[in-house]
Write a protein that holds these residues in place. Structure first.
Motif, PDB file in Angstrom:
ATOM      1  N   THR A  66       0.833  -1.209   0.000  1.00  0.00           N
ATOM      2  CA  THR A  66       0.000   0.000   0.000  1.00  0.00           C
ATOM      3  C   THR A  66       0.863   1.253   0.000  1.00  0.00           C
ATOM      4  OG1 THR A  66      -1.788  -1.147   1.128  1.00  0.00           O
ATOM      5  CG2 THR A  66      -1.762   1.264   1.288  1.00  0.00           C
TER       6      THR A  66
ATOM      7  N   TYR B 212      -4.777   7.127 -10.683  1.00  0.00           N
ATOM      8  CA  TYR B 212      -5.918   6.305 -10.270  1.00  0.00           C
ATOM      9  C   TYR B 212      -5.646   4.817 -10.455  1.00  0.00           C
ATOM     10  CZ  TYR B 212      -8.876  10.298  -9.448  1.00  0.00           C
ATOM     11  OH  TYR B 212      -9.402  11.455  -8.937  1.00  0.00           O
TER      12      TYR B 212
ATOM     13  N   GLN C  47      -3.739   4.277  -7.266  1.00  0.00           N
ATOM     14  CA  GLN C  47      -4.450   4.659  -6.035  1.00  0.00           C
ATOM     15  C   GLN C  47      -5.542   3.650  -5.672  1.00  0.00           C
ATOM     16  OE1 GLN C  47      -3.819   7.198  -4.070  1.00  0.00           O
ATOM     17  NE2 GLN C  47      -5.644   7.559  -2.898  1.00  0.00           N
ATOM     18  N   VAL C  48      -6.329   3.243  -6.639  1.00  0.00           N
ATOM     19  CA  VAL C  48      -7.448   2.338  -6.341  1.00  0.00           C
ATOM     20  C   VAL C  48      -6.948   1.001  -5.792  1.00  0.00           C
ATOM     21  CG1 VAL C  48      -9.387   1.072  -7.355  1.00  0.00           C
ATOM     22  CG2 VAL C  48      -9.057   3.503  -7.892  1.00  0.00           C
ATOM     23  N   PRO C  49      -5.981   0.324  -6.442  1.00  0.00           N
ATOM     24  CA  PRO C  49      -5.502  -0.921  -5.832  1.00  0.00           C
ATOM     25  C   PRO C  49      -4.798  -0.690  -4.492  1.00  0.00           C
ATOM     26  CG  PRO C  49      -4.406  -0.527  -7.950  1.00  0.00           C
ATOM     27  CD  PRO C  49      -5.415   0.544  -7.772  1.00  0.00           C
TER      28      PRO C  49
ATOM     29  N   ASN D 241      -5.567   1.501  -2.189  1.00  0.00           N
ATOM     30  CA  ASN D 241      -6.599   1.613  -1.157  1.00  0.00           C
ATOM     31  C   ASN D 241      -7.303   0.287  -0.902  1.00  0.00           C
ATOM     32  OD1 ASN D 241      -6.200   4.282  -0.396  1.00  0.00           O
ATOM     33  ND2 ASN D 241      -7.482   5.059  -2.039  1.00  0.00           N
ATOM     34  N   ARG D 242      -7.519  -0.490  -1.937  1.00  0.00           N
ATOM     35  CA  ARG D 242      -8.167  -1.793  -1.737  1.00  0.00           C
ATOM     36  C   ARG D 242      -7.279  -2.726  -0.927  1.00  0.00           C
ATOM     37  NH1 ARG D 242     -12.276  -3.965  -5.497  1.00  0.00           N
ATOM     38  NH2 ARG D 242     -13.467  -2.155  -6.137  1.00  0.00           N
ATOM     39  N   ILE D 243      -5.988  -2.739  -1.253  1.00  0.00           N
ATOM     40  CA  ILE D 243      -5.042  -3.577  -0.502  1.00  0.00           C
ATOM     41  C   ILE D 243      -4.903  -3.050   0.921  1.00  0.00           C
ATOM     42  CG2 ILE D 243      -2.615  -4.291  -0.335  1.00  0.00           C
ATOM     43  CD1 ILE D 243      -2.618  -4.169  -3.491  1.00  0.00           C
TER      44      ILE D 243
ATOM     45  N   TYR E  40      -6.952  -1.377   2.699  1.00  0.00           N
ATOM     46  CA  TYR E  40      -8.182  -1.527   3.492  1.00  0.00           C
ATOM     47  C   TYR E  40      -8.296  -2.914   4.118  1.00  0.00           C
ATOM     48  CZ  TYR E  40     -13.041  -0.602   4.817  1.00  0.00           C
ATOM     49  OH  TYR E  40     -14.203  -0.405   5.527  1.00  0.00           O
ATOM     50  N   THR E  41      -7.480  -3.849   3.676  1.00  0.00           N
ATOM     51  CA  THR E  41      -7.480  -5.177   4.299  1.00  0.00           C
ATOM     52  C   THR E  41      -6.761  -5.164   5.647  1.00  0.00           C
ATOM     53  OG1 THR E  41      -5.444  -5.946   3.212  1.00  0.00           O
ATOM     54  CG2 THR E  41      -7.534  -6.329   2.046  1.00  0.00           C
TER      55      THR E  41
ATOM     56  N   ASN F 117      -8.056   0.935   8.527  1.00  0.00           N
ATOM     57  CA  ASN F 117      -9.379   1.499   8.290  1.00  0.00           C
ATOM     58  C   ASN F 117      -9.240   2.706   7.360  1.00  0.00           C
ATOM     59  OD1 ASN F 117      -9.029   3.970   9.842  1.00  0.00           O
ATOM     60  ND2 ASN F 117      -9.251   2.722  11.693  1.00  0.00           N
ATOM     61  N   VAL F 118     -10.362   3.244   6.928  1.00  0.00           N
ATOM     62  CA  VAL F 118     -10.342   4.311   5.923  1.00  0.00           C
ATOM     63  C   VAL F 118      -9.669   5.579   6.463  1.00  0.00           C
ATOM     64  CG1 VAL F 118     -12.639   5.271   6.370  1.00  0.00           C
ATOM     65  CG2 VAL F 118     -11.702   5.343   4.068  1.00  0.00           C
TER      66      VAL F 118
END
Length: 116
Positions: A7, A49, A52-54, A56-58, A60-61, A64-65
């Protein structure tokens, strides 16, 4: 691979693209119409993007946000200061240090439950 380090790496790369998309045009496309700068920036932001998207997905495991957001802000300031000083030729100001200390406080409050 460790999700936290993955991340952080992806967010660093993502932020590098976004910094150039948001601010690089001020130096390189200063004489062009703003619409050209916007289109070039959107092109650069696409790569941001895609990272960024992967990230944040990784992330988030394992976070927390709120923690993800503060991590992003730490990375943003860490990359923005050298960008501003070395690329944009802005003077290094003590305000960057104060901003960094404020963000360090935010890091403490967002991650303090993991410190105990």
């Amino acid at each position: 691979m460790n999700p936290t380090f993955t991340t952080i790496g992806l967010l660093c790369l993502s932020n590098l693209f976004m910094t150039f998309a948001w601010y690089g045009h001020l130096k390189t496309l200063n004489s062009k119409p703003w619409i050209i700068a916007a289109l070039v920036s959107w092109g650069i932001a696409l790569f941001e993007y895609l990272l960024q998207v992967p990230a944040n997905r990784i992330g988030y495991t394992v976070m927390n946000v709120g923690q993800l957001k503060i991590l992003q802000e730490v990375i943003t300031l860490s990359l923005f200061v050298p960008f501003a000083v070395f690329y944009m030729k802005e003077p290094l100001k003590l305000d960057y240090l104060w901003a960094g200390l404020c963000i360090l406080g935010a890091v403490y409050f967002m991650f303090r439950s993991e410190l105990h």
